[in-house]
Write a protein that holds these residues in place. Structure first.
Motif, PDB file in Angstrom:
ATOM      1  N   UNK A 199       4.022  41.620  31.298  1.00  0.00           N
ATOM      2  CA  UNK A 199       4.632  42.481  30.284  1.00  0.00           C
ATOM      3  C   UNK A 199       4.957  41.650  29.043  1.00  0.00           C
ATOM      4  N   UNK A 200       5.473  40.266  29.230  1.00  0.00           N
ATOM      5  CA  UNK A 200       5.490  39.527  28.216  1.00  0.00           C
ATOM      6  C   UNK A 200       4.233  39.028  27.497  1.00  0.00           C
ATOM      7  N   UNK A 201       3.113  38.799  28.169  1.00  0.00           N
ATOM      8  CA  UNK A 201       1.929  38.710  27.483  1.00  0.00           C
ATOM      9  C   UNK A 201       1.347  39.687  26.712  1.00  0.00           C
ATOM     10  N   UNK A 202       1.636  41.016  27.411  1.00  0.00           N
ATOM     11  CA  UNK A 202       1.103  42.118  26.491  1.00  0.00           C
ATOM     12  C   UNK A 202       1.979  42.382  25.150  1.00  0.00           C
ATOM     13  N   UNK A 203       3.295  42.049  25.398  1.00  0.00           N
ATOM     14  CA  UNK A 203       4.113  42.233  24.213  1.00  0.00           C
ATOM     15  C   UNK A 203       3.766  40.983  23.054  1.00  0.00           C
ATOM     16  N   UNK A 204       3.614  40.035  23.464  1.00  0.00           N
ATOM     17  CA  UNK A 204       3.448  39.018  22.512  1.00  0.00           C
ATOM     18  C   UNK A 204       2.040  39.263  21.842  1.00  0.00           C
ATOM     19  N   UNK A 205       1.160  39.991  22.657  1.00  0.00           N
ATOM     20  CA  UNK A 205      -0.239  40.251  22.245  1.00  0.00           C
ATOM     21  C   UNK A 205      -0.078  41.288  21.225  1.00  0.00           C
ATOM     22  N   UNK A 206       0.527  42.377  21.400  1.00  0.00           N
ATOM     23  CA  UNK A 206       0.929  43.560  20.362  1.00  0.00           C
ATOM     24  C   UNK A 206       1.567  43.055  19.222  1.00  0.00           C
TER      25      UNK A 206
END
Length: 273
Positions: A199-206
């Motif tokens: 979730x953190x990687x996905x959030x930073x990606x967005x």
């Protein structure tokens, strides 16, 4: 420091190593990926005797049209070949397979052969370097214990230690030791073998409008990542990480993902006897 695809780091040997490199593990037809990488600005390709594609890397470098002196080539000796005389033979074999005249960086692939053979292998690499066959020598998957063996033997320290490094596997004690001894830490598996479901990687990606692979490469740039891809389009995308910078608070979120010994996605034999 302002980063670009051509940013390099100065090694103990006096040579410069490009920070971003293309790893060719598990790619038995790596010529297309290497040619694409060199066309789009990569200047570092990482192979190994175990990968069985040193000849293909050499072919790609020759066909690319990029001057030999601008391409940094790395390879490694696998533990079944460790030993003084066997290492000298392996180096000669690698030089012949690449067909590039010399090898920029030669690493001990791991410490799995035991202390005596580790040190004999290291002495052989130092000799091959002094003989002009190699420009720089280093190690891979070495823990603090293995590095201390070299120091205690009174031998020159490695210029590079290539280890698995990404937000889930930060190997802080090894990184700290290397920094204290001017050993450049080079990251492999920065793309976590494509496991981006966090979730953190996905959030930073967005937040940065980048895909997760680009975020992970950007995070690890300070450690010299080696993203592997056999797909030419992914090779190009993995290098598109110089038009953004991850803010301190987001770096801290990614740093907090460290799982210590449980976060490795590869073999990670840093505790080998």
């Amino acid at each position: 420091m302002s980063l670009s695809l051509y940013t390099s780091v100065r090694l103990l040997s006096g040579y410069d190593m490009p920070l971003l490199g293309l790893g060719v593990y598990e790619n038995d037809d790596c010529v297309p990926a290497c040619l694409t990488a060199l066309k789009h600005g990569y200047r570092h390709i990482d192979s190994a005797r175990y990968y069985m594609n040193e000849d293909q890397v050499g072919q790609a470098v020759r066909e690319s049209g990029v001057p030999r002196g601008e391409v940094f080539v790395t390879t490694k000796i696998y533990h079944p070949e460790h030993g003084f005389e066997s290492t000298l033979r392996a180096v000669d074999s690698s030089v012949e397979r690449f067909g590039l005249g010399y090898i920029d960086l030669y690493l001990i692939h791991s410490g799995l052969s035991g202390k005596e053979k580790r040190l004999d292998t290291w002495r052989a690499l130092l000799k091959a370097r002094d003989d002009g066959k190699l420009r720089t020598v280093g190690v891979s998957n070495y823990g603090v214990k293995h590095l201390e063996e070299i120091r205690e033997a009174g031998l020159q320290m490695p210029a590079v230690n290539q280890i698995e490094l990404h937000p889930f596997c930060q190997q802080t004690p090894i990184v700290k030791y290397c920094k204290e001894h001017d050993i450049v830490v080079q990251a492999y598996c920065p793309l976590v073998r494509g496991n981006f479901d966090n979730s953190v990687v996905q959030d930073v990606s967005r937040k940065y409008n980048k895909d997760p692979a680009q975020v992970l490469v950007r995070w690890s740039l300070q450690h010299g990542p080696l993203p592997k891809s056999s797909q030419p389009t992914r090779v190009v995308s993995n290098a598109d990480v110089y038009d953004f910078e991850i803010a301190c608070e987001d770096m801290a979120r990614l740093d907090s993902l460290d799982m210590e010994g449980d976060g490795a996605t590869s073999w990670n034999p840093v505790d080998a006897d």
